[in-house]
Motif scaffolding. Structure first.
Motif, PDB file in Angstrom:
ATOM      1  N   MET A 132      45.050  62.510  95.502  1.00  0.00           N
ATOM      2  CA  MET A 132      43.709  62.588  96.094  1.00  0.00           C
ATOM      3  C   MET A 132      42.833  61.429  95.619  1.00  0.00           C
ATOM      4  SD  MET A 132      43.139  66.692  95.815  1.00  0.00           S
ATOM      5  CE  MET A 132      41.485  66.711  96.427  1.00  0.00           C
ATOM      6  N   ILE A 133      42.941  61.096  94.340  1.00  0.00           N
ATOM      7  CA  ILE A 133      42.180  59.972  93.800  1.00  0.00           C
ATOM      8  C   ILE A 133      42.627  58.670  94.455  1.00  0.00           C
ATOM      9  CG2 ILE A 133      41.768  58.614  91.711  1.00  0.00           C
ATOM     10  CD1 ILE A 133      42.043  61.310  90.163  1.00  0.00           C
ATOM     11  N   ALA A 134      43.929  58.500  94.614  1.00  0.00           N
ATOM     12  CA  ALA A 134      44.457  57.288  95.238  1.00  0.00           C
ATOM     13  C   ALA A 134      43.993  57.159  96.682  1.00  0.00           C
ATOM     14  CB  ALA A 134      45.984  57.287  95.171  1.00  0.00           C
ATOM     15  N   HIS A 135      43.942  58.266  97.416  1.00  0.00           N
ATOM     16  CA  HIS A 135      43.467  58.205  98.800  1.00  0.00           C
ATOM     17  C   HIS A 135      41.996  57.818  98.871  1.00  0.00           C
ATOM     18  CE1 HIS A 135      47.078  60.717  99.904  1.00  0.00           C
ATOM     19  NE2 HIS A 135      47.130  59.711 100.745  1.00  0.00           N
ATOM     20  N   GLN A 136      41.182  58.370  97.979  1.00  0.00           N
ATOM     21  CA  GLN A 136      39.763  58.011  97.974  1.00  0.00           C
ATOM     22  C   GLN A 136      39.585  56.534  97.616  1.00  0.00           C
ATOM     23  OE1 GLN A 136      38.482  60.541  99.777  1.00  0.00           O
ATOM     24  NE2 GLN A 136      36.681  60.442  98.494  1.00  0.00           N
ATOM     25  N   ASP A 137      40.338  56.043  96.632  1.00  0.00           N
ATOM     26  CA  ASP A 137      40.267  54.632  96.262  1.00  0.00           C
ATOM     27  C   ASP A 137      40.717  53.736  97.414  1.00  0.00           C
ATOM     28  OD1 ASP A 137      39.185  54.762  93.715  1.00  0.00           O
ATOM     29  OD2 ASP A 137      41.143  54.987  92.758  1.00  0.00           O
ATOM     30  N   MET A 138      41.782  54.148  98.103  1.00  0.00           N
ATOM     31  CA  MET A 138      42.276  53.362  99.228  1.00  0.00           C
ATOM     32  C   MET A 138      41.231  53.281 100.338  1.00  0.00           C
ATOM     33  SD  MET A 138      45.471  54.101 101.773  1.00  0.00           S
ATOM     34  CE  MET A 138      44.664  55.570 102.347  1.00  0.00           C
ATOM     35  N   MET A 139      40.598  54.416 100.646  1.00  0.00           N
ATOM     36  CA  MET A 139      39.566  54.415 101.689  1.00  0.00           C
ATOM     37  C   MET A 139      38.371  53.547 101.280  1.00  0.00           C
ATOM     38  SD  MET A 139      40.549  55.959 104.339  1.00  0.00           S
ATOM     39  CE  MET A 139      38.998  56.061 105.185  1.00  0.00           C
ATOM     40  N   ALA A 140      37.991  53.598 100.014  1.00  0.00           N
ATOM     41  CA  ALA A 140      36.882  52.761  99.536  1.00  0.00           C
ATOM     42  C   ALA A 140      37.229  51.284  99.674  1.00  0.00           C
ATOM     43  CB  ALA A 140      36.554  53.097  98.091  1.00  0.00           C
ATOM     44  N   ARG A 141      38.479  50.937  99.360  1.00  0.00           N
ATOM     45  CA  ARG A 141      38.893  49.537  99.475  1.00  0.00           C
ATOM     46  C   ARG A 141      38.947  49.092 100.936  1.00  0.00           C
ATOM     47  NH1 ARG A 141      42.620  46.211  95.796  1.00  0.00           N
ATOM     48  NH2 ARG A 141      41.503  47.547  94.379  1.00  0.00           N
ATOM     49  N   ILE A 142      39.425  49.954 101.818  1.00  0.00           N
ATOM     50  CA  ILE A 142      39.485  49.612 103.239  1.00  0.00           C
ATOM     51  C   ILE A 142      38.079  49.386 103.790  1.00  0.00           C
ATOM     52  CG2 ILE A 142      39.983  50.571 105.529  1.00  0.00           C
ATOM     53  CD1 ILE A 142      42.482  51.862 104.266  1.00  0.00           C
ATOM     54  N   ILE A 143      37.161  50.276 103.449  1.00  0.00           N
ATOM     55  CA  ILE A 143      35.794  50.144 103.942  1.00  0.00           C
ATOM     56  C   ILE A 143      35.128  48.895 103.371  1.00  0.00           C
ATOM     57  CG2 ILE A 143      33.515  51.234 104.003  1.00  0.00           C
ATOM     58  CD1 ILE A 143      35.649  52.555 105.775  1.00  0.00           C
ATOM     59  N   SER A 144      35.360  48.599 102.096  1.00  0.00           N
ATOM     60  CA  SER A 144      34.754  47.401 101.519  1.00  0.00           C
ATOM     61  C   SER A 144      35.351  46.139 102.134  1.00  0.00           C
ATOM     62  CB  SER A 144      34.902  47.383 100.000  1.00  0.00           C
ATOM     63  OG  SER A 144      36.249  47.236  99.636  1.00  0.00           O
ATOM     64  N   ASP A 145      36.640  46.147 102.448  1.00  0.00           N
ATOM     65  CA  ASP A 145      37.242  44.997 103.124  1.00  0.00           C
ATOM     66  C   ASP A 145      36.678  44.834 104.520  1.00  0.00           C
ATOM     67  OD1 ASP A 145      38.787  44.346 100.961  1.00  0.00           O
ATOM     68  OD2 ASP A 145      40.612  45.274 101.735  1.00  0.00           O
TER      69      ASP A 145
END
Length: 115
Positions: free
Chosen positions: A81-94
């Motif tokens: 769950m933490i990895a998914h939230q981090d991935m979504m944050a990185r996608i949005i920031s990119d």
């Protein structure tokens, strides 16, 4: 535990702006996604280290079997769950970074009007 799970669920919904469906022009705040991942890490750490007054682990999934093997299924699930939230944050920031770069380069390459 029920109240904790409701709180985590509410935090995740807030990080996605309480939306269940997303469309092309919808946007998310990467800071909310990042903060929810860090909050979840803190919650998991506290639950992993919390002990009952008798010295036993608060969560049975963090116990040690008779063979001396640790059961880390709890941490694996929440780690995902933490990895998914981090991935979504990185996608949005990119995504926002690309938008800023695209706007900058389009302004830089436009022809100037003569005065």
């Amino acid at each position: 535990m029920f109240a904790l799970m409701i709180g985590i669920s509410g935090m995740f919904h807030a990080s996605y702006n309480y939306q269940d469906e997303f469309y092309l022009f919808d946007s998310l705040d990467q800071q909310k996604l990042y903060n929810s991942a860090r909050n979840l890490e803190i919650i998991i750490w506290r639950l992993s280290h919390l002990k009952l007054p008798s010295g036993e682990p608060f969560l049975l999934t963090n116990g040690i079997s008779d063979d001396g093997i640790f059961n880390l299924s709890f941490e694996r699930l929440f780690g995902k769950m933490i990895a998914h939230q981090d991935m979504m944050a990185r996608i949005i920031s990119d995504k926002t970074n690309r938008t800023i770069n695209k706007a900058f380069f389009s302004l830089a390459t436009t022809a100037l009007f003569p005065i």
